[in-house]
Design an enzyme around this catalytic site. Sequence first.
Site, PDB file in Angstrom:
ATOM      1  N   GLY A  78       0.834  -1.193   0.000  1.00 33.51           N
ATOM      2  CA  GLY A  78       0.000   0.000   0.000  1.00 33.51           C
ATOM      3  C   GLY A  78       0.865   1.237   0.000  1.00 33.51           C
ATOM      4  O   GLY A  78       2.024   1.186   0.420  1.00 33.51           O
ATOM      5  N   THR A  79       0.319   2.330  -0.481  1.00 31.48           N
ATOM      6  CA  THR A  79       1.185   3.510  -0.625  1.00 31.48           C
ATOM      7  C   THR A  79       0.668   4.730   0.129  1.00 31.48           C
ATOM      8  O   THR A  79       0.692   4.738   1.341  1.00 31.48           O
ATOM      9  CB  THR A  79       1.404   3.827  -2.117  1.00 31.48           C
ATOM     10  OG1 THR A  79       0.127   3.894  -2.753  1.00 31.48           O
ATOM     11  CG2 THR A  79       2.216   2.727  -2.778  1.00 31.48           C
ATOM     12  N   THR A  80       0.151   5.724  -0.566  1.00 30.37           N
ATOM     13  CA  THR A  80       0.046   7.060   0.026  1.00 30.37           C
ATOM     14  C   THR A  80      -1.101   7.193   1.031  1.00 30.37           C
ATOM     15  O   THR A  80      -2.257   6.910   0.710  1.00 30.37           O
ATOM     16  CB  THR A  80      -0.121   8.100  -1.098  1.00 30.37           C
ATOM     17  OG1 THR A  80       0.920   7.899  -2.052  1.00 30.37           O
ATOM     18  CG2 THR A  80      -0.032   9.494  -0.539  1.00 30.37           C
TER      19      THR A  80
END
Length: 274
Positions: free
Chosen positions: A55-57
């Site tokens: 997962g990122t931002t």
Amino acid sequence: MTVVVDPGPLPTNFLGSSFYDLLISHYPHLGPRLTPSEFPSSGSTPPLAMAVPHGTTILAVRYASGVIVAGDRRATEGYQISGRRIEKVYKVDEWSAMAIAGAAGPCLEMVRLFQTELEHYEKIEGAPLSVDGKANKLAQMVKGNLPAAFQGLLVIPIFAGFDHRQQTGRIFKYDVAGGRYEETDYHATGSGGKDAKTTIKQYFKQGLNEQEALGVALEALFNAAEEDVATGSPDPARGIFPTVKIVTAQGISDVPPARIEPVYAAFLDKRRER
């Protein structure tokens, strides 16, 4: 077929109120504290981190009545998109939220363990843990993930809660070694975190109302998606929009897509006029 192993009766000699400490001290095989020897060497096999979704931002913005916590919906696996609808923002109790960036499996495991930890504490002590106490408990769990972090399975959370003693929303960030730091106004992390933070910095001001703070958070994620391939942009065709939760004195609530979509529509109309 799922095999369930009965861990046996609870120990009678454990007097603490921490579920995490109980798990680690009496049932370490069920906990997340793995040693580096349990992971394959990154020198002879493809890096483990490349083989699991990430997962990122994620971000959090404090405003006049509380905190907005938001995250995009994209998960990546190496150079591929492995998921377009992943949830990165979770309710951990009635007045707290946690956003996750990093390896999806360890992140989700930590969310569930943190939820159980807070529920267990409240049942044993008869009162919820303070906001500082919750932030410290999460730091302990992030530190417990350090061996996995050495293999690239990072867990980088943001924790946000409403402090009834101070009557304000509070935001905490962490490093991979479990270091806990409080941010006074906003924070963003993940692969697009730097770009998101740049947008928040441009528009943030003290005393934002809820709608203004929501607009800042959504525009920050949009701008991050324009610069970072691992951050997903809003996708009206598929009905995919960022996950957003609001934490106030009244509790935690979800911001539905029906409220997010008009914000993005207005933002895009404004951008076309430039």
